[in-house]
Design a protein around this motif. Structure first.
Motif, mmCIF file in Angstrom:
data_model
loop_
_atom_site.group_PDB
_atom_site.id
_atom_site.type_symbol
_atom_site.label_atom_id
_atom_site.label_comp_id
_atom_site.label_asym_id
_atom_site.label_seq_id
_atom_site.Cartn_x
_atom_site.Cartn_y
_atom_site.Cartn_z
ATOM 1 N N ALA A 91 -21.208 9.676 9.809
ATOM 2 C CA ALA A 91 -20.343 9.914 10.966
ATOM 3 C C ALA A 91 -19.976 8.631 11.701
ATOM 4 O O ALA A 91 -19.021 8.606 12.489
ATOM 5 C CB ALA A 91 -21.027 10.876 11.930
ATOM 6 N N ALA A 92 -20.709 7.559 11.454
ATOM 7 C CA ALA A 92 -20.491 6.322 12.208
ATOM 8 C C ALA A 92 -19.578 5.323 11.498
ATOM 9 O O ALA A 92 -19.083 4.385 12.135
ATOM 10 C CB ALA A 92 -21.839 5.655 12.496
ATOM 11 N N ASN A 93 -19.354 5.509 10.186
ATOM 12 C CA ASN A 93 -18.594 4.521 9.426
ATOM 13 C C ASN A 93 -17.595 5.208 8.496
ATOM 14 O O ASN A 93 -17.871 6.281 7.951
ATOM 15 C CB ASN A 93 -19.544 3.648 8.601
ATOM 16 N N ALA A 94 -16.448 4.577 8.320
ATOM 17 C CA ALA A 94 -15.345 5.196 7.594
ATOM 18 C C ALA A 94 -15.459 5.014 6.087
ATOM 19 O O ALA A 94 -16.144 4.117 5.586
ATOM 20 C CB ALA A 94 -14.020 4.604 8.071
ATOM 21 N N THR A 95 -14.767 5.861 5.352
ATOM 22 C CA THR A 95 -14.642 5.735 3.906
ATOM 23 C C THR A 95 -13.747 4.544 3.572
ATOM 24 O O THR A 95 -12.719 4.330 4.215
ATOM 25 C CB THR A 95 -14.022 7.009 3.316
ATOM 26 N N GLY A 96 -14.124 3.776 2.557
ATOM 27 C CA GLY A 96 -13.309 2.646 2.130
ATOM 28 C C GLY A 96 -12.000 3.085 1.500
ATOM 29 O O GLY A 96 -11.884 4.189 0.941
ATOM 30 N N MET A 97 -10.993 2.208 1.582
ATOM 31 C CA MET A 97 -9.672 2.505 1.036
ATOM 32 C C MET A 97 -9.146 1.318 0.239
ATOM 33 O O MET A 97 -9.510 0.170 0.493
ATOM 34 C CB MET A 97 -8.687 2.843 2.148
ATOM 35 N N ILE A 98 -8.255 1.616 -0.708
ATOM 36 C CA ILE A 98 -7.528 0.600 -1.464
ATOM 37 C C ILE A 98 -6.050 0.958 -1.452
ATOM 38 O O ILE A 98 -5.685 2.116 -1.672
ATOM 39 C CB ILE A 98 -7.972 0.527 -2.931
ATOM 40 N N PHE A 99 -5.211 -0.043 -1.214
ATOM 41 C CA PHE A 99 -3.770 0.122 -1.349
ATOM 42 C C PHE A 99 -3.324 -0.709 -2.552
ATOM 43 O O PHE A 99 -3.655 -1.893 -2.662
ATOM 44 C CB PHE A 99 -3.050 -0.326 -0.079
ATOM 45 N N LYS A 100 -2.570 -0.082 -3.449
ATOM 46 C CA LYS A 100 -2.273 -0.703 -4.738
ATOM 47 C C LYS A 100 -0.779 -0.660 -5.033
ATOM 48 O O LYS A 100 -0.142 0.399 -4.927
ATOM 49 C CB LYS A 100 -3.044 0.047 -5.834
ATOM 50 N N GLU A 101 -0.216 -1.820 -5.375
ATOM 51 C CA GLU A 101 1.185 -1.873 -5.764
ATOM 52 C C GLU A 101 1.402 -1.138 -7.080
ATOM 53 O O GLU A 101 0.478 -0.984 -7.886
ATOM 54 C CB GLU A 101 1.640 -3.330 -5.933
ATOM 55 N N ARG A 102 2.625 -0.710 -7.292
ATOM 56 C CA ARG A 102 3.002 -0.143 -8.580
ATOM 57 C C ARG A 102 3.042 -1.260 -9.618
ATOM 58 O O ARG A 102 3.700 -2.275 -9.422
ATOM 59 C CB ARG A 102 4.362 0.533 -8.465
ATOM 60 N N ALA A 103 2.284 -1.105 -10.718
ATOM 61 C CA ALA A 103 2.246 -2.138 -11.755
ATOM 62 C C ALA A 103 3.609 -2.275 -12.423
ATOM 63 O O ALA A 103 4.339 -1.293 -12.592
ATOM 64 C CB ALA A 103 1.184 -1.792 -12.789
ATOM 65 N N ILE A 104 3.953 -3.507 -12.803
ATOM 66 C CA ILE A 104 5.229 -3.800 -13.443
ATOM 67 C C ILE A 104 4.970 -4.476 -14.781
ATOM 68 O O ILE A 104 4.303 -5.512 -14.844
ATOM 69 C CB ILE A 104 6.103 -4.711 -12.560
#
Length: 324
Positions: A91-104
């Motif tokens: 409850a005290a800390n958030a879930t990690g996230m990743i933002f990823k570009e579309r591969a080319i």
């Protein structure tokens, strides 16, 4: 081979950080993208999902936030068949996230992490207090949990050592993430110490060179055999993979790929092949062939684990030698 003289209640325990992955719907820099779709990410979860799809009973140990991403991840992993009894909601800390570009054109896509201070970075030995290692067959670990915090590093050593004492087989993929470590020296010392607790060590060729200071696959493997590994499997990229044990060695050529879409997750797919083959009782040539096939299949799709096959698909792939 895996032990056969003791009753087991489940096949594999994995642990680490699961993250919510936001993949851009459109090509271009992340600051110009306005639409994303959400999936799961994390090397340890990729392997767990891959083994579950092949019919193994897999338990997952982690922490996620008491937030929508944490709920999303647990539901997604349970939908893949993972047993999440050892997942804590923080409850005290958030879930990690990743933002990823579309591969080319098969190039490695740019990614940005939002994980500092994540729920998983607060993993500790206490989170393993109710883990029943004595009824498992195998522990799979990577070098990512020990990189994210001191307490998660302690958990890594604790689980690997306890698994060895309980008679489990242990596989270890160094999975280097230099940016997460306080220094290269600490990374090398820690990961080599963890590798010394494993039966199967699975570095890439470049990783092995950095970690051991050796140049050839043969010498890198020899370094880890001297540290106590029973087998060392080295990823050679499109050229395939190499293995060495105390009394044998060999190279298995890579599997042809019609088009590389996204290289992320290829190493995790390879690990799925090696661990599953080991648990299935296959020899090392067959294990490397399976690892090469699954890794090649994974690079032909968007997403970190979408190419991991189920058992029926794997049987067809191994019969035909085709990674599609």
């Amino acid at each position: 081979m895996p032990r056969s003289d003791t009753r087991t209640d489940y096949d594999v325990l994995t642990f680490g950080e699961a993250m919510a992955l936001f993949i851009a719907d459109d090509q271009g820099p992340l600051d110009q993208v306005t639409r994303f779709h959400r999936r799961t990410a994390g090397a340890d979860t990729n392997v767990a999902i891959g083994l579950s799809r092949l019919g193994f009973d897999v338990r997952w140990l982690s922490r996620v936030g008491a937030d929508h991403n944490g709920t999303f991840l647990q539901r997604a992993l349970e939908a893949e068949g993972l047993d999440c009894r050892h997942v804590r909601h923080d409850a005290a800390n958030a879930t990690g996230m990743i933002f990823k570009e579309r591969a080319i054109n098969g190039a490695d896509p740019h990614v940005e992490y939002v994980r500092r201070g994540s729920a998983a970075s607060h993993l500790s030995v206490a989170d393993a207090s109710d883990v029943e290692l004595e009824t498992a067959r195998h522990l799979h670990a990577t070098g990512i949990p020990p990189a994210i915090s001191d307490s998660a590093r302690e958990l890594s050593f604790h689980l690997l050592r306890q698994a060895r004492r309980a008679g489990l087989s242990v596989s270890f993929d160094p999975n280097l993430r230099p940016s997460l470590w306080p220094s290269e020296a600490v990374m090398i010392e820690t990961l080599n110490a963890l590798a010394a607790e494993a039966d199967i060590v699975m570095p890439g060729l470049g990783e092995g060179r950095m970690l051991t200071g050796r140049e050839t696959a043969y010498d890198i493997a020899g370094d880890y055999l001297d540290r106590g590994a029973r087998a060392v499997v080295i990823k050679l990229g499109p050229e395939g993979s190499y293995f060495r044990t105390a009394d044998s060695e060999g190279t298995v050529g890579g599997s042809p790929v019609a088009q590389v879409v996204d290289t992320v997750g290829a190493g995790d797919g390879f690990a799925v092949g090696i661990v599953s083959a080991y648990l299935d009782g296959l020899d090392w040539h067959a294990a490397l062939h399976r690892g090469n096939l699954i890794g090649a299949r994974q690079v032909q799709v968007i997403g970190d684990m979408e190419g991991l096959p189920n058992r029926e698909q794997l049987v067809a792939m191994e019969r035909s030698g085709d990674a599609r």
